[in-house]
Design a protein around this motif. Sequence first.
Motif, PDB file in Angstrom:
ATOM      1  N   ILE A  37      -3.248   2.328 -15.937  1.00 42.18           N
ATOM      2  CA  ILE A  37      -2.507   2.060 -14.711  1.00 42.18           C
ATOM      3  C   ILE A  37      -3.154   2.783 -13.533  1.00 42.18           C
ATOM      4  CG2 ILE A  37      -0.296   2.262 -13.513  1.00 42.18           C
ATOM      5  CD1 ILE A  37      -0.250   0.255 -15.775  1.00 42.18           C
ATOM      6  N   TYR A  38      -3.427   2.018 -12.483  1.00 41.52           N
ATOM      7  CA  TYR A  38      -3.947   2.559 -11.235  1.00 41.52           C
ATOM      8  C   TYR A  38      -2.946   2.252 -10.123  1.00 41.52           C
ATOM      9  CZ  TYR A  38      -8.444   2.908 -13.659  1.00 41.52           C
ATOM     10  OH  TYR A  38      -9.445   3.225 -14.538  1.00 41.52           O
ATOM     11  N   LEU A  39      -2.721   3.213  -9.257  1.00 39.36           N
ATOM     12  CA  LEU A  39      -1.772   3.045  -8.161  1.00 39.36           C
ATOM     13  C   LEU A  39      -2.519   2.850  -6.841  1.00 39.36           C
ATOM     14  CD1 LEU A  39       0.734   5.932  -9.045  1.00 39.36           C
ATOM     15  CD2 LEU A  39       0.844   3.519  -9.757  1.00 39.36           C
ATOM     16  N   LYS A  40      -2.276   1.721  -6.193  1.00 35.47           N
ATOM     17  CA  LYS A  40      -2.827   1.472  -4.860  1.00 35.47           C
ATOM     18  C   LYS A  40      -1.780   1.933  -3.853  1.00 35.47           C
ATOM     19  CE  LYS A  40      -5.573  -0.202  -1.636  1.00 35.47           C
ATOM     20  NZ  LYS A  40      -6.720   0.623  -1.167  1.00 35.47           N
ATOM     21  N   MET A  41      -2.069   3.018  -3.150  1.00 36.19           N
ATOM     22  CA  MET A  41      -1.044   3.751  -2.415  1.00 36.19           C
ATOM     23  C   MET A  41      -0.920   3.317  -0.956  1.00 36.19           C
ATOM     24  SD  MET A  41      -1.661   7.515  -4.000  1.00 36.19           S
ATOM     25  CE  MET A  41      -1.738   7.774  -5.781  1.00 36.19           C
ATOM     26  N   GLU A  42      -0.367   2.121  -0.763  1.00 39.28           N
ATOM     27  CA  GLU A  42      -0.102   1.670   0.605  1.00 39.28           C
ATOM     28  C   GLU A  42       1.102   2.395   1.212  1.00 39.28           C
ATOM     29  OE1 GLU A  42      -1.662  -0.986   2.842  1.00 39.28           O
ATOM     30  OE2 GLU A  42      -3.120   0.137   1.638  1.00 39.28           O
ATOM     31  N   ASN A  43       1.819   3.175   0.405  1.00 38.74           N
ATOM     32  CA  ASN A  43       2.855   4.045   0.958  1.00 38.74           C
ATOM     33  C   ASN A  43       2.241   5.145   1.827  1.00 38.74           C
ATOM     34  OD1 ASN A  43       1.871   5.010  -1.677  1.00 38.74           O
ATOM     35  ND2 ASN A  43       3.270   6.725  -1.357  1.00 38.74           N
ATOM     36  N   LEU A  44       0.941   5.363   1.684  1.00 41.09           N
ATOM     37  CA  LEU A  44       0.233   6.342   2.506  1.00 41.09           C
ATOM     38  C   LEU A  44      -0.491   5.686   3.680  1.00 41.09           C
ATOM     39  CD1 LEU A  44      -1.316   8.596  -0.312  1.00 41.09           C
ATOM     40  CD2 LEU A  44       0.902   8.801   0.832  1.00 41.09           C
ATOM     41  N   GLN A  45      -0.256   4.382   3.851  1.00 39.59           N
ATOM     42  CA  GLN A  45      -0.878   3.649   4.957  1.00 39.59           C
ATOM     43  C   GLN A  45      -0.293   4.102   6.294  1.00 39.59           C
ATOM     44  OE1 GLN A  45      -3.262   2.201   6.724  1.00 39.59           O
ATOM     45  NE2 GLN A  45      -3.558   0.819   4.967  1.00 39.59           N
ATOM     46  N   ARG A  46      -1.027   3.909   7.349  1.00 45.37           N
ATOM     47  CA  ARG A  46      -0.518   4.178   8.697  1.00 45.37           C
ATOM     48  C   ARG A  46       0.759   3.356   8.910  1.00 45.37           C
ATOM     49  NH1 ARG A  46      -5.034   4.343  12.973  1.00 45.37           N
ATOM     50  NH2 ARG A  46      -4.998   6.557  12.412  1.00 45.37           N
ATOM     51  N   THR A  47       1.781   3.941   9.490  1.00 41.39           N
ATOM     52  CA  THR A  47       3.151   3.432   9.649  1.00 41.39           C
ATOM     53  C   THR A  47       3.906   3.399   8.328  1.00 41.39           C
ATOM     54  OG1 THR A  47       2.801   1.017   9.381  1.00 41.39           O
ATOM     55  CG2 THR A  47       2.429   1.965  11.588  1.00 41.39           C
ATOM     56  N   GLY A  48       3.287   3.857   7.243  1.00 45.77           N
ATOM     57  CA  GLY A  48       4.003   4.009   5.983  1.00 45.77           C
ATOM     58  C   GLY A  48       4.089   2.778   5.116  1.00 45.77           C
ATOM     59  N   ALA A  49       3.359   1.708   5.441  1.00 42.86           N
ATOM     60  CA  ALA A  49       3.436   0.499   4.615  1.00 42.86           C
ATOM     61  C   ALA A  49       2.283  -0.443   4.948  1.00 42.86           C
ATOM     62  CB  ALA A  49       4.769  -0.220   4.826  1.00 42.86           C
ATOM     63  N   PHE A  50       2.062  -1.402   4.047  1.00 45.89           N
ATOM     64  CA  PHE A  50       0.980  -2.368   4.182  1.00 45.89           C
ATOM     65  C   PHE A  50       1.144  -3.301   5.381  1.00 45.89           C
ATOM     66  CE2 PHE A  50       4.262  -4.906   2.312  1.00 45.89           C
ATOM     67  CZ  PHE A  50       4.015  -6.209   2.745  1.00 45.89           C
ATOM     68  N   LYS A  51       2.351  -3.424   5.902  1.00 44.38           N
ATOM     69  CA  LYS A  51       2.656  -4.434   6.914  1.00 44.38           C
ATOM     70  C   LYS A  51       1.785  -4.339   8.164  1.00 44.38           C
ATOM     71  CE  LYS A  51       6.344  -6.805   5.385  1.00 44.38           C
ATOM     72  NZ  LYS A  51       6.457  -8.281   5.394  1.00 44.38           N
ATOM     73  N   ILE A  52       1.256  -3.165   8.440  1.00 46.08           N
ATOM     74  CA  ILE A  52       0.423  -2.999   9.628  1.00 46.08           C
ATOM     75  C   ILE A  52      -0.819  -3.878   9.557  1.00 46.08           C
ATOM     76  CG2 ILE A  52      -0.842  -1.032   8.650  1.00 46.08           C
ATOM     77  CD1 ILE A  52      -0.988   0.123  11.465  1.00 46.08           C
ATOM     78  N   ARG A  53      -1.264  -4.205   8.342  1.00 45.58           N
ATOM     79  CA  ARG A  53      -2.468  -5.030   8.177  1.00 45.58           C
ATOM     80  C   ARG A  53      -2.260  -6.423   8.777  1.00 45.58           C
ATOM     81  NH1 ARG A  53      -5.971  -3.176   3.810  1.00 45.58           N
ATOM     82  NH2 ARG A  53      -5.166  -1.285   2.846  1.00 45.58           N
ATOM     83  N   GLY A  54      -1.240  -7.109   8.286  1.00 48.48           N
ATOM     84  CA  GLY A  54      -0.996  -8.469   8.746  1.00 48.48           C
ATOM     85  C   GLY A  54      -0.566  -8.530  10.196  1.00 48.48           C
ATOM     86  N   ALA A  55       0.307  -7.602  10.590  1.00 50.09           N
ATOM     87  CA  ALA A  55       0.801  -7.596  11.972  1.00 50.09           C
ATOM     88  C   ALA A  55      -0.338  -7.385  12.964  1.00 50.09           C
ATOM     89  CB  ALA A  55       1.856  -6.504  12.131  1.00 50.09           C
ATOM     90  N   THR A  56      -1.216  -6.440  12.660  1.00 49.38           N
ATOM     91  CA  THR A  56      -2.324  -6.149  13.571  1.00 49.38           C
ATOM     92  C   THR A  56      -3.311  -7.305  13.621  1.00 49.38           C
ATOM     93  OG1 THR A  56      -2.103  -3.784  13.064  1.00 49.38           O
ATOM     94  CG2 THR A  56      -4.145  -4.493  14.123  1.00 49.38           C
ATOM     95  N   ASN A  57      -3.598  -7.888  12.459  1.00 52.30           N
ATOM     96  CA  ASN A  57      -4.538  -9.023  12.445  1.00 52.30           C
ATOM     97  C   ASN A  57      -4.007 -10.181  13.282  1.00 52.30           C
ATOM     98  OD1 ASN A  57      -7.052 -10.146  11.411  1.00 52.30           O
ATOM     99  ND2 ASN A  57      -5.754 -11.569  10.252  1.00 52.30           N
ATOM    100  N   LYS A  58      -2.706 -10.421  13.215  1.00 48.51           N
ATOM    101  CA  LYS A  58      -2.102 -11.488  14.008  1.00 48.51           C
ATOM    102  C   LYS A  58      -2.191 -11.179  15.508  1.00 48.51           C
ATOM    103  CE  LYS A  58       0.538 -14.999  15.186  1.00 48.51           C
ATOM    104  NZ  LYS A  58       0.064 -16.403  15.112  1.00 48.51           N
ATOM    105  N   ILE A  59      -1.825  -9.975  15.884  1.00 46.46           N
ATOM    106  CA  ILE A  59      -1.799  -9.615  17.305  1.00 46.46           C
ATOM    107  C   ILE A  59      -3.206  -9.603  17.905  1.00 46.46           C
ATOM    108  CG2 ILE A  59      -1.294  -7.707  18.891  1.00 46.46           C
ATOM    109  CD1 ILE A  59       1.231  -7.189  17.231  1.00 46.46           C
TER     110      ILE A  59
END
Length: 401
Positions: A37-59
């Motif tokens: 088991i490997y943990l991909k830690m998007e809880n440590l992403q900027r703003t605390g979640a993966f959502k910044i990826r899609g939101a920023t790409n859209k904007i």
Amino acid sequence: MLQLDDFQAARQKLSDIIHLTPLEHSHTYSKMTHNDIYLKMENLQRTGAFKIRGATNKILSLTEEERKRGVIAASAGNHAQGVAYAASRLGIPCTIVMPEGAPLTKVEATSSYGAKIVLHGANYDASYQYALQLQQANGMTFVHAFDDEAVIAGQGTISLEILEQLPDADIIVTPIGGGGLAAGVALAAKLVKPNIQVIGVEAEGAANMLTSLKSGRVETLDHVETIADGIQVKRPGDLPFELVRKYVDQVVTVGDEQIMKAMLLLMERSKLIVEGAGAVGLAAMLDSKIHCIGKKIVVLLSGGNVDVNLLSKIIERGLVEAGRYLRLVTIVPDRPGILLTMAKIFAEEKSNVISIHHHRHGERIVLGQAEVEINLETRDRSHIERILRRLSEEGFIYTVH
């Protein structure tokens, strides 16, 4: 249809904005599940979640005219923070509609990025409808949380990172809410490595994607309820549904009790704060909802934004479920020595007393009696059973809460 070039372009645009989050092996969860088991830690992403990826790409894809008119989004919290952060970075006016019961930490964090917050509706779907009304009235660009190609492309950059960090991964396990994350992760992963498996996990109380897959069309649930507020969505997106149907190999569900156990375990063993939506993948593995042995599995921890009050309740509930916390109430004769008898049992069983509340007045208490509420720290369920058995042998009648 999104192509590999779209995901690679999104990654390039995001490179100086987002963090390259860690992918770490867990001996503990590997041993518990008989897999690597490997943990991909998007809880440590900027703003605390993966959502910044899609939101920023859209904007970043907006025209100058669209940027001037501003953006609007509906979100339970993580997408809100991603949109607000990206808009703030580019100097774009931003309005976020959030459910009235959105976690306070997410509301405050979103506001701190300069967004105008509008609280409306009991859940994401109600907030979404109101945000559409505001968008149409004011001419802003709507940044959808999951039903948008640019958003999906941004989320899929996670898979590009995973397959560079662990090229021989066999399976990626991802949460599913509206489906944008699962769609992006699955499509991007299979464009890079066609034989990799992607498994999606929903909360039992919000299984919109599984319901839709079974019927063969997008379905809207009448009611959703789960502690995993980030995936508490009644209806999946149209585009995510088609991508999930084609590229996600399996969708499973987990209950709130399993989610809470996973959150607690992540805190204790991994020293990670992970929100309910982010913990569903590990919960599915620990609850044997995903049947495999000896595979290299990446579990995506999608976010870590948890309201502190909710977190304290989850910790207590998780301890109860694990047999490590016992609360009982008993009516006893109001005479000297009764509490000593009980305390002796607890001491001999090596149970730690957290608190004792002693009452002589109440609806259930008659003259000459007292009600005693006791909170104990215990080791496991068998430990609790021994304590309760000894109390019964001493003549105590109790109820467990």
